[in-house]
Design a protein around this motif. Structure first.
Motif, PDB file in Angstrom:
ATOM      1  N   ALA A 152       0.846  -1.200   0.000  1.00  0.00           N
ATOM      2  CA  ALA A 152       0.000   0.000   0.000  1.00  0.00           C
ATOM      3  C   ALA A 152       0.879   1.247   0.000  1.00  0.00           C
ATOM      4  O   ALA A 152       1.996   1.235   0.534  1.00  0.00           O
ATOM      5  CB  ALA A 152      -0.912  -0.001   1.222  1.00  0.00           C
ATOM      6  N   LYS A 153       0.343   2.298  -0.584  1.00  0.00           N
ATOM      7  CA  LYS A 153       1.014   3.594  -0.531  1.00  0.00           C
ATOM      8  C   LYS A 153       0.276   4.447   0.484  1.00  0.00           C
ATOM      9  O   LYS A 153      -0.884   4.815   0.279  1.00  0.00           O
ATOM     10  CB  LYS A 153       1.023   4.265  -1.901  1.00  0.00           C
ATOM     11  N   ASN A 169      -6.398   4.660   4.902  1.00  0.00           N
ATOM     12  CA  ASN A 169      -5.761   5.909   4.467  1.00  0.00           C
ATOM     13  C   ASN A 169      -4.886   5.727   3.233  1.00  0.00           C
ATOM     14  O   ASN A 169      -4.187   6.650   2.835  1.00  0.00           O
ATOM     15  CB  ASN A 169      -4.897   6.464   5.608  1.00  0.00           C
ATOM     16  N   ALA A 170      -4.913   4.540   2.652  1.00  0.00           N
ATOM     17  CA  ALA A 170      -4.000   4.245   1.551  1.00  0.00           C
ATOM     18  C   ALA A 170      -4.455   4.885   0.246  1.00  0.00           C
ATOM     19  O   ALA A 170      -5.641   4.916  -0.071  1.00  0.00           O
ATOM     20  CB  ALA A 170      -3.861   2.742   1.376  1.00  0.00           C
ATOM     21  N   GLU A 171      -3.479   5.378  -0.517  1.00  0.00           N
ATOM     22  CA  GLU A 171      -3.755   5.917  -1.850  1.00  0.00           C
ATOM     23  C   GLU A 171      -3.773   4.802  -2.889  1.00  0.00           C
ATOM     24  O   GLU A 171      -4.332   4.952  -3.971  1.00  0.00           O
ATOM     25  CB  GLU A 171      -2.676   6.929  -2.239  1.00  0.00           C
ATOM     26  N   LEU A 172      -3.120   3.697  -2.576  1.00  0.00           N
ATOM     27  CA  LEU A 172      -2.988   2.568  -3.493  1.00  0.00           C
ATOM     28  C   LEU A 172      -2.887   1.299  -2.653  1.00  0.00           C
ATOM     29  O   LEU A 172      -2.164   1.274  -1.662  1.00  0.00           O
ATOM     30  CB  LEU A 172      -1.752   2.751  -4.361  1.00  0.00           C
ATOM     31  N   VAL A 173      -3.642   0.272  -3.040  1.00  0.00           N
ATOM     32  CA  VAL A 173      -3.556  -1.022  -2.358  1.00  0.00           C
ATOM     33  C   VAL A 173      -3.556  -2.114  -3.424  1.00  0.00           C
ATOM     34  O   VAL A 173      -4.500  -2.217  -4.217  1.00  0.00           O
ATOM     35  CB  VAL A 173      -4.735  -1.261  -1.390  1.00  0.00           C
ATOM     36  N   LEU A 174      -2.494  -2.911  -3.458  1.00  0.00           N
ATOM     37  CA  LEU A 174      -2.394  -4.001  -4.427  1.00  0.00           C
ATOM     38  C   LEU A 174      -2.153  -5.314  -3.703  1.00  0.00           C
ATOM     39  O   LEU A 174      -1.471  -5.356  -2.676  1.00  0.00           O
ATOM     40  CB  LEU A 174      -1.235  -3.773  -5.400  1.00  0.00           C
ATOM     41  N   ILE A 175      -2.719  -6.387  -4.240  1.00  0.00           N
ATOM     42  CA  ILE A 175      -2.347  -7.740  -3.861  1.00  0.00           C
ATOM     43  C   ILE A 175      -1.444  -8.262  -4.976  1.00  0.00           C
ATOM     44  O   ILE A 175      -1.833  -8.269  -6.142  1.00  0.00           O
ATOM     45  CB  ILE A 175      -3.581  -8.643  -3.708  1.00  0.00           C
ATOM     46  N   VAL A 176      -0.236  -8.656  -4.612  1.00  0.00           N
ATOM     47  CA  VAL A 176       0.731  -9.144  -5.597  1.00  0.00           C
ATOM     48  C   VAL A 176       1.120 -10.564  -5.213  1.00  0.00           C
ATOM     49  O   VAL A 176       1.459 -10.830  -4.055  1.00  0.00           O
ATOM     50  CB  VAL A 176       1.985  -8.246  -5.638  1.00  0.00           C
ATOM     51  N   ALA A 177       1.047 -11.470  -6.179  1.00  0.00           N
ATOM     52  CA  ALA A 177       1.499 -12.845  -5.965  1.00  0.00           C
ATOM     53  C   ALA A 177       2.653 -13.116  -6.917  1.00  0.00           C
ATOM     54  O   ALA A 177       2.643 -12.655  -8.060  1.00  0.00           O
ATOM     55  CB  ALA A 177       0.363 -13.835  -6.214  1.00  0.00           C
ATOM     56  N   SER A 178       3.628 -13.873  -6.432  1.00  0.00           N
ATOM     57  CA  SER A 178       4.765 -14.173  -7.298  1.00  0.00           C
ATOM     58  C   SER A 178       5.357 -15.527  -6.959  1.00  0.00           C
ATOM     59  O   SER A 178       5.174 -16.062  -5.864  1.00  0.00           O
ATOM     60  CB  SER A 178       5.834 -13.085  -7.189  1.00  0.00           C
TER      61      SER A 178
END
Length: 689
Positions: A152-153, A169-178
């Motif tokens: 999150a940003k 409060n996040a400006e960006l939230v990603l779920i990343v899998a690798s």
């Protein structure tokens, strides 16, 4: 066996061999006070006659995990999975499925159960890691491991594995899998983030995930089982080569047809023709013939893209299909729009409601509500098929959630627009990227409904074809390009930035260069689509639909709330019944009125004022005579408030008997002459005659 590692501010441990020992693979993953059990099991009887992986992945949340009893009638977890469980099952399935060896046709089941949940971290990504670990230590031929994290940003800084408290409060939230080699899945949303911000977040998460992958590798070395061999598929290679050689020209001719249904019909006819012509010489070769034709189709489609830059419908690699937009399509809907892109068509319909229409959610983290919903429907006729109609499946729920996430960030606040909003996307035609068409039709429908969104949103799906060193990225992919390609990367956003992304791949991973190019092409396409949309409507309508409920917000003194509510809600119920409206009263004294027309809203306002106003000297009121005495009449000028009209103030002439002039129940106009220190009110009828 239990091993652990530090992950951001938290410690994660994996344990295997203590519980669920009869499952082929079972692990217990713990972070803080959150505990997830995952099991992986495959049957020992091969399914014959199928050419797909029979894998099911289910995520379940138990209410006992937070010390709650389910709120339904049965007081147990019953019926269909919740939307949260469905979406979590999907994002566990998507990165794991491509890593199970091709040719594996044994029924395979992965179950992840949240057994304990704290209020600090969502257990969904623990479930993803647990599922991967269970597959890794099992005898199932899984080419993992994989793991995921949120990034999150927050306040301008990227944070790995943020707590629930900070996500708001996040400006960006990603779920990343690798996997150890590359990123395999991305999903999330942002407040109009730049492409560079997305890339920074994705590849920061990729680095952060590596200790979680090593944890699974270490566990496998100690407790992992030997992998079962993938059954060798015996094919008649000579027959398959013969089919590809003889019918290559016919397949190439069929793939020149630009329209989806005629092309599929032509390919279907070719398959029947080949089976008929070879049935006598190869009576048991039907499966090999179909497989050869499918490979031939894929080879020709992918070869044309890689070697000649040619696509099925004749477009260039970066070209968006023709777009048509029409707003106000349905006369009685509060807002509607028809969005058509090539052979994909979505009818977006917006409905405005009151807070009574909020969706109530009963989840393990507590009761909550949603005031914005986007529901996606995918009827069988949209692809020219006949199927049984049923409840929304995982696909419908997933696509709806993606489109909802894309639009949520541009909605007005509840204070500025006190409506509950429901959007429905009816997919009327489908040939690729119907979820992104839903974003476009949803934006247009919201503006048609007069919802003051901060910016229009559009979406596009990007594709990928990779062979050896050749890499081609496709803009606005067709259904066949999705099916026979290597990536489906959906990107939605405004002119300013990205609001939602979802990436799934069929290969082992994508590089940063590929993702950068895909995002750049997606931005170019998105701006083009937004320009096309603006030609039909370029801003929200100034007024909401005449059929939408009207709202009015007023403030009253908090001590007057009890007067509006009345004993047992009697007063508020009577106001709502008389004015056909709905009232919401907050502890602060804010009253929101929802009414079907302005006239009824005005009536509700007047009724509230009657119950909350205080009498004022020299004001005129229309009152009801409630009691007649020898010395005058008592008149109720406001609910619960009455005053005395003395006999001398009833008329200009001398009054002998009060009953000659008024009787109980009469409605008369009176003027307030005086309010004494004790609150007694002196009224006059004479002053108005």
């Amino acid at each position: 066996m239990k091993i652990e590692t530090q992950f951001g501010e938290a410690k994660i441990s994996i344990e295997s061999g203590k519980i669920a020992k009869q499952a082929s693979g079972s692990v217990l993953v713990t972070m803080g006070e959150s505990v997830v059990l995952a099991t992986a099991q495959a049957s020992y009887e091969k399914r014959e006659g199928i050419d797909f992986l029979p894998l099911t992945v289910d995520y379940q949340e138990r209410f006992y995990s937070v010390g709650r009893i389910p709120g339904n009638f049965f007081r147990r977890e019953v019926g269909r999975p919740s939307e949260k469980e469905t979406l979590t099952s999907r994002f566990i399935d998507r990165p794991c499925r491509p890593l199970i060896s091709k040719g594996w046709t044994y029924e395979t089941q992965v179950i992840a159960q949240a057994l304990s949940v704290d209020d600090k971290y969502d257990p969904d990504l623990l479930a993803m890691m647990a599922a991967s670990a269970a597959l890794t230590v099992s005898d199932i031929p899984f080419e993992g491991p994989i793991a995921g994290t949120r990034v999150a940003k927050i306040d301008g800084k990227l944070v790995i594995n943020p707590t629930q408290e900070h996500l708001g409060n996040a400006e960006l939230v990603l779920i990343v899998a690798s996997s150890p080699e590359a990123v395999v899945m991305v999903e999330g949303g942002a407040r109009q983030a730049s492409e560079s911000d997305l890339l920074d977040a994705i590849f920061m998460a990729h680095e952060a995930i590596k200790p979680l992958l090593q944890l699974q590798i270490d566990l496998q070395k100690v407790v992992g089982k030997a992998k079962r061999p993938v059954p060798e598929v015996i094919k008649d290679l000579e027959l398959m080569a013969k089919v590809k050689e003889i019918y290559r020209a016919d397949m190439a001719e069929a793939l020149k047809i630009k329209e989806k249904l005629p092309r599929h019909e032509k390919i279907g006819s070719l398959c029947e023709k080949v089976q008929s012509e070879l049935a006598e010489t190869h009576p048991e070769g039907a499966s090999d013939i179909n497989f050869a034709l499918h490979e031939l189709e894929a080879d020709l489609l992918r070869g044309a893209i890689l070697n000649q830059g040619l696509r099925l419908d004749g477009r260039s690699l970066t070209q968006v299909r023709p777009i048509e937009c029409e707003v106000g399509y349905l006369p009685r809907a509060h807002g509607s729009a028809l969005f058509t892109r090539g052979e994909t068509q979505s009818l977006g319909v917006a409905t405005l409601g009151t807070s009574y229409d909020d969706q109530r959610l009963d989840t393990v983290i507590g009761d909550s509500s949603k005031s914005f919903m986007l529901h996606y429907n995918f009827p069988p006729y949209s692809t020219g098929e006949v199927k049984r109609l049923g409840a929304p499946g995982r696909r419908e729920i997933g696509h709806g959630a993606l489109a909802e996430r894309a639009l949520r960030t541009v909605l007005p606040t509840k204070e500025n627009f006190p409506y509950t909003i429901r959007l429905v996307s009816e997919i009327l035609e489908s040939n690729g990227s119907s979820s992104m068409a839903s974003v476009c039709s949803g934006t247009l429908a919201l503006m048609d409904a007069g919802v003051p969104i901060t910016a229009p949103v559009a979406g596009v799906a990007m594709g990928l074809v990779v062979e050896n060193e050749k890499v081609v990225i496709l803009t606005d992919i067709l259904g066949d390009e999705d099916h026979l390609g290597d990536m489906d990367f959906k990107v939605a956003g405004t002119h300013k930035g990205v609001t939602a992304v979802q990436m799934d791949i069929k290969i082992k991973g994508v590089t940063k260069d590929i993702m950068t190019q895909a995002l750049d092409q997606a931005k170019e396409a998105r701006l083009h689509i937004l320009e096309c949309m603006s030609k039909s409507i370029n801003a929200p309508r100034a007024e909401i639909s005449q059929y939408a409920p009207k709202t009015f917000v007023m403030e009253i003194k908090p001590e007057k709330i009890k007067d509006i509510i009345g004993p047992g809600g009697k007063v508020i119920k009577s106001i709502q019944a008389e004015t056909d409206s709905r009232l919401e009263v907050e502890d602060s004294g804010k009253v929101t009125i929802y009414a079907p027309s302005q006239e009824k809203a005005d009536a509700a306002v007047a009724a509230i004022k009657r119950f909350t106003s205080s009498p004022e000297v020299n004001q005129v009121y229309k009152g009801k005579v409630v009691k007649v005495m020898e010395f005058g009449a008592f008149v109720e000028i406001l609910p619960g408030t009455d005053g005395l009209v003395h006999i001398s103030q009833l008329a200009k002439e001398r009054v002998q008997r009060v009953s000659d002039y008024v009787k109980e129940g009469d409605i008369i106009d009176v003027k307030v002459l005086e309010i004494d220190s004790k609150g007694k009110i002196r009224l006059s009828r004479r002053a108005l005659l």
